[in-house]
Design a protein around this motif. Structure first.
Motif: not given
Length: 115
Positions: A48-52, A66-70
């Motif tokens: 998880i590189i960012k959580v909004f 929103i979980y931004l995933l890599e």
């Protein structure tokens, strides 16, 4: 150029992800996350590189995350859900348990969305 106040709505985040070609949606299945690329990802294959987080001003139904995933293969995308009873997941408990197993590497928005 990146402007911090642009990321104030779900629509703004999804549009920015689309522009950066990071709009692959990771969907929960009983086997793990899939992004419609024929592969199923396990928590150890993701970061998880960012959580909004978004909270509705007057309607609890507007509360989303929103979980931004890599993925370890370079695929970047997102998983989105609503809070509590408004969840969009078929099995919220299993989805939440899966998300909690994914390591978090909270990156600055500026680094994620730089030109």
């Amino acid at each position: 150029m990146y402007k911090p106040n642009e990321m104030t709505s779900v629509t703004a985040v999804l549009e920015k992800l689309r522009q950066k070609k990071m709009d692959n949606e990771f969907r929960w299945t009983e086997q793990g996350f899939t992004a419609d690329k024929g592969k199923v990802y396990q928590p150890e294959e993701l970061k998880i590189i960012k959580v909004f987080r978004f909270e509705g001003d007057s309607d609890p139904g507007d509360e989303s995350i929103i979980y931004l995933l890599e993925a370890n293969d370079g695929l970047t995308g997102y998983s989105m859900d609503a809070y509590g009873v408004y969840t969009t997941q078929d099995n919220e408990v299993e989805y939440n348990n899966f998300i909690r197993k994914i390591p978090v590497e909270d990156r600055e928005e500026q680094l994620i969305f730089e030109v």
